[in-house]
Motif scaffolding. Structure first.
Motif, PDB file in Angstrom:
ATOM      1  N   TRP A   1      -3.440  -2.283  -8.094  1.00 33.99           N
ATOM      2  CA  TRP A   1      -4.371  -1.565  -7.235  1.00 33.99           C
ATOM      3  C   TRP A   1      -5.482  -2.484  -6.733  1.00 33.99           C
ATOM      4  O   TRP A   1      -5.871  -2.432  -5.568  1.00 33.99           O
ATOM      5  CB  TRP A   1      -4.975  -0.378  -8.001  1.00 33.99           C
ATOM      6  CG  TRP A   1      -4.135   0.849  -7.915  1.00 33.99           C
ATOM      7  CD1 TRP A   1      -3.045   1.152  -8.685  1.00 33.99           C
ATOM      8  CD2 TRP A   1      -4.295   1.933  -7.010  1.00 33.99           C
ATOM      9  NE1 TRP A   1      -2.527   2.355  -8.311  1.00 33.99           N
ATOM     10  CE2 TRP A   1      -3.276   2.875  -7.293  1.00 33.99           C
ATOM     11  CE3 TRP A   1      -5.199   2.224  -5.992  1.00 33.99           C
ATOM     12  CZ2 TRP A   1      -3.134   4.058  -6.592  1.00 33.99           C
ATOM     13  CZ3 TRP A   1      -5.069   3.418  -5.299  1.00 33.99           C
ATOM     14  CH2 TRP A   1      -4.036   4.315  -5.593  1.00 33.99           C
TER      15      TRP A   1
ATOM     16  N   SER B   1       0.825  -1.212   0.000  1.00 35.43           N
ATOM     17  CA  SER B   1       0.000   0.000   0.000  1.00 35.43           C
ATOM     18  C   SER B   1       0.855   1.256   0.000  1.00 35.43           C
ATOM     19  O   SER B   1       0.380   2.335  -0.359  1.00 35.43           O
ATOM     20  CB  SER B   1      -0.938  -0.001   1.212  1.00 35.43           C
ATOM     21  OG  SER B   1      -0.208  -0.014   2.423  1.00 35.43           O
TER      22      SER B   1
ATOM     23  N   ILE C   1      -4.114  -4.772  -3.858  1.00 37.96           N
ATOM     24  CA  ILE C   1      -3.849  -4.151  -2.562  1.00 37.96           C
ATOM     25  C   ILE C   1      -5.128  -3.619  -1.918  1.00 37.96           C
ATOM     26  O   ILE C   1      -5.316  -3.722  -0.706  1.00 37.96           O
ATOM     27  CB  ILE C   1      -2.802  -3.029  -2.726  1.00 37.96           C
ATOM     28  CG1 ILE C   1      -1.472  -3.641  -3.195  1.00 37.96           C
ATOM     29  CG2 ILE C   1      -2.599  -2.275  -1.435  1.00 37.96           C
ATOM     30  CD1 ILE C   1      -0.398  -2.641  -3.516  1.00 37.96           C
ATOM     31  N   ILE C   2      -6.033  -3.051  -2.725  1.00 38.84           N
ATOM     32  CA  ILE C   2      -7.273  -2.510  -2.165  1.00 38.84           C
ATOM     33  C   ILE C   2      -8.197  -3.617  -1.688  1.00 38.84           C
ATOM     34  O   ILE C   2      -8.786  -3.546  -0.601  1.00 38.84           O
ATOM     35  CB  ILE C   2      -7.988  -1.620  -3.205  1.00 38.84           C
ATOM     36  CG1 ILE C   2      -7.166  -0.356  -3.471  1.00 38.84           C
ATOM     37  CG2 ILE C   2      -9.381  -1.233  -2.720  1.00 38.84           C
ATOM     38  CD1 ILE C   2      -7.717   0.501  -4.583  1.00 38.84           C
TER      39      ILE C   2
ATOM     40  N   THR D   1      -3.326  -0.901   5.661  1.00 38.67           N
ATOM     41  CA  THR D   1      -3.535  -0.408   4.299  1.00 38.67           C
ATOM     42  C   THR D   1      -3.781   1.093   4.312  1.00 38.67           C
ATOM     43  O   THR D   1      -3.218   1.840   3.502  1.00 38.67           O
ATOM     44  CB  THR D   1      -4.723  -1.127   3.635  1.00 38.67           C
ATOM     45  OG1 THR D   1      -4.477  -2.530   3.611  1.00 38.67           O
ATOM     46  CG2 THR D   1      -4.922  -0.643   2.209  1.00 38.67           C
TER      47      THR D   1
ATOM     48  N   MET E   1      -1.309   3.936   2.528  1.00 35.55           N
ATOM     49  CA  MET E   1      -1.828   4.873   1.525  1.00 35.55           C
ATOM     50  C   MET E   1      -1.679   6.319   1.990  1.00 35.55           C
ATOM     51  O   MET E   1      -1.399   7.214   1.192  1.00 35.55           O
ATOM     52  CB  MET E   1      -3.286   4.542   1.215  1.00 35.55           C
ATOM     53  CG  MET E   1      -3.480   3.227   0.484  1.00 35.55           C
ATOM     54  SD  MET E   1      -5.211   2.870   0.099  1.00 35.55           S
ATOM     55  CE  MET E   1      -5.565   4.162  -1.084  1.00 35.55           C
TER      56      MET E   1
ATOM     57  N   LEU F   1       0.798   2.929  -3.291  1.00 39.83           N
ATOM     58  CA  LEU F   1      -0.486   3.371  -3.832  1.00 39.83           C
ATOM     59  C   LEU F   1      -0.607   4.891  -3.793  1.00 39.83           C
ATOM     60  O   LEU F   1      -1.365   5.444  -3.009  1.00 39.83           O
ATOM     61  CB  LEU F   1      -1.638   2.731  -3.056  1.00 39.83           C
ATOM     62  CG  LEU F   1      -1.844   1.236  -3.287  1.00 39.83           C
ATOM     63  CD1 LEU F   1      -2.999   0.721  -2.472  1.00 39.83           C
ATOM     64  CD2 LEU F   1      -2.074   0.948  -4.754  1.00 39.83           C
TER      65      LEU F   1
END
Length: 622
Positions: free
Chosen positions: A153, A74, A156-157, A249, A253, A77
């Motif tokens: 993406w 993350s 990880i999301i 996470t 971010m 990101l």
């Protein structure tokens, strides 16, 4: 069994990193090699069983490792990277994940034979692809930027979403099947999820503030982040199990989008830790599986469920969720196939298998078997097929290794021409439009921008290029470029022109030791290379054969010849450097910068022939 726990820790590390090396050496998916190695060391040969041997420490070790791996993923990101990809990523991470959950749960009930409670829990888990499997595959497959970013993406999301969805499903099922339903458990779960997100954001902002204001010395930054990640994960996880994944996470971010230079400085440390943990955890998880679990994998219902998830549920959820987006059919086809499951699915499934069994669900024991079947099958199938499929769908940058050259001048433009003749990708990067004129006139691909700027990171596609050459007139800048990109390209693939100059009074030794290997020779500066091109030195290709050996070539070449690089029949190449041993073999081609002696001889012979012909014509007229 191994003689001691210390020996087992050593063996896990050796097997994990050894698997990574084998995968790199033979260009195979690392996760496949690690999975097979773990199975051989564990249930097949019985050398170790980490789950039994580590005892109560096993679960915390796995959980902390997953948290660090997820945080490291993350940390990449940045919202700037998602420009132009927002709609597809949002659709896949929301609508696509929901469709995959519902379809996967229905398939688990009717095909695998699970009851609805276990089916909806496992359906939530299986929307997860995860950075532990996606990121290594992306490094090896050389996908084009857009599909690669969408997969990264999504992985990880959706990673924390899948775990939370499984928890949510369990809470809903428990609520609906209870004799006296109590909605407080659901409220606690949602409140804990919000708390985890806020905690992660607060930890990220706090660490970022300490970095920016200088409250942390440089040598403590990475260790401090390391400990805060563990604390953030643990605090959230203690409130409600698996919300810790959401917390780390959110923390990653937050840090990634604060624009802090220190985050870039420690990112490579985090990547190294993540690589070590991924290697160790995969070995531990697969080595802890039981033989009975492996045998159950071949049950027709379980195999049918796995195939349905791969060939129906995943493609259908992707195609339906991306209707109306600008993704091409080929991109949708690739995204619809690539969905390997990994560490998070394996670890969380074992947790839910235990709590569902405690709640009285008899078929909960199948969850671990089904999870392993899907993880191993998708890792093998997608790991070996992603490169081939990407090429077929024209979404791959696979080809001969390319060279990214920083600095446009006479020598680099001619070097780029020679690489084009060898059919190797090449691009020249320079911040000066005027200096790039030579590259434009020569038809060399170029990028107008500052190599070290953040904008270049997002706009320049570096996937086709395995080598970097810093060849500007500023030696300190060359060293800085090499130092910056050395972790990304590797120490043996980053070069700079020699900073050697007669008037440096020893300062060249200082610049020389900073970042990057010296290209070609220590005593050959950029000024001298440019001078040779102005003197019409020729970029010559010489084939090495059994009849014309490399030793013979060295003996016969002009003493002023500069050896540049060798090109192998496979397309691989090696640049010459005094710090690297380069030994061509029969079949290789040596490219060198050679004095135009042969060309002069040809010109002189042509002139003599013309004079002779003119003389004969004159005699004939007489």
């Amino acid at each position: 069994m191994v003689p001691s726990l210390l020996f087992e820790v050593m063996l896990i590390g050796l097997l994990g990193i050894g698997s990574q090396w084998v995968a790199w050496r033979y260009r195979m998916p690392a996760i496949v090699i690690m999975s097979i190695t773990g199975l051989l060391a564990g249930p097949i040969l019985g050398l170790m069983n980490p789950e039994e041997d580590f005892g109560d420490l096993y679960t915390p070790i796995i959980s902390v490792a997953v948290a660090i791996i997820l945080f490291e993923g993350s940390l990449n990101l940045s919202f700037k990277e998602i420009r132009g990809l927002g709609r597809p990523v949002f659709r896949i991470s929301t609508i696509g994940a929901f469709l995959a959950w519902i379809l996967g749960s229905v398939a688990a009930h009717y095909i695998a034979g699970l009851n609805w409670a276990a089916a909806f829990v496992i359906g939530g888990l299986f929307i997860v692809t995860g950075p532990t499997v996606i990121l290594p595959l992306l490094r090896q497959s050389k996908l084009k930027p857009r599909p690669a970013k969408v997969l990264k993406w999504e992985g990880i999301i959706v990673d924390p979403i899948g775990a939370l969805l499984a928890v949510f499903a369990f809470e809903i099922i428990t609520f609906l099947t209870a004799n006296n339903p109590d909605g407080s458990a659901l409220l606690i779960f949602f409140a804990a999820s919000v708390f985890a997100a806020i905690l992660g954001w607060a930890c990220g902002r706090g660490i970022g503030f300490m970095f920016e204001t200088g409250y942390l010395p440089e040598y403590l930054k990475s260790p401090a982040v390391f400990i805060v990640v563990i604390a953030c994960f643990t605090l959230a996880d203690e409130v409600v199990h698996e919300t810790g994944l959401l917390a780390v996470t959110a923390m990653g971010m937050t840090l990634a989008n604060m624009g802090i230079s220190s985050v870039e400085d420690m990112r490579h440390f985090k990547e190294n830790i993540s690589m070590l943990l991924i290697s160790a955890i995969f070995i531990m998880l697969t080595a802890s599986l039981q033989v009975d679990t492996l045998l159950q994998v071949f049950d027709p219902n379980i195999m049918g469920y796995v195939l349905l998830m791969m060939f129906v549920v995943r493609p259908l959820s992707i195609f339906l969720s991306t209707i109306g987006t600008d993704l091409s059919f080929n991109e949708k086809a690739l995204l619809g196939w690539i969905a390997p499951r990994g560490i998070v699915a394996l670890t969380v499934s074992s947790y839910f298998a235990s709590i569902l069994s405690s709640a009285g669900y008899a078929d909960a024991t199948l969850i671990t078997t089904i999870t392993f079947a899907l993880v191993f099958t998708t890792v093998v199938a997608h790991g070996f097929s992603i490169g081939w499929l990407a090429k077929k769908l024209h979404l791959s940058k696979e080809g001969r290794p390319g060279t990214l050259i920083v600095g446009s001048n006479n020598f680099t433009v001619n070097l780029a021409r020679s690489l084009q003749k060898a059919r190797a990708p090449v691009i020249i990067v320079d911040s000066s439009w005027e200096r790039l004129r030579k590259a434009r006139e020569a038809g060399i691909p170029f990028y107008h921008g500052q190599m070290l700027s953040e904008q270049t990171e997002y706009q320049l596609d570096t996937i086709p290029y395995e080598y970097l050459i810093a060849a500007t007139e500023f030696n300190s800048y060359n060293a800085l470029v090499c130092t910056t990109f050395m972790p990304e390209y590797g120490r043996t693939n980053v070069f700079k022109v020699s900073p050697y100059r007669h008037d440096l009074n020893g300062m060249g030794d200082i610049v020389n030791k900073v970042g990057g290997r010296i290209l070609f020779r220590q005593d050959l500066s950029l000024d001298e290379l440019n001078q040779k091109t102005r003197e019409h030195y020729v970029f010559r290709q010489t084939a090495i054969t059994n009849q014309y050996t490399y030793k013979q070539y060295l003996n016969e070449k002009d003493e002023n010849t500069v050896l540049l690089y060798i090109m192998k029949p496979s397309g691989r190449m090696r640049y010459y450097s005094e710090e690297l041993r380069v030994t061509p073999e029969p079949g290789d081609t040596v490219v060198s910068l050679t004095p135009p002696v042969k060309e002069k001889e040809k010109i002189m012979k042509r002139l003599e022939n013309q004079r002779s012909n003119n003389g004969n014509n004159g005699n004939g007229k007489k």
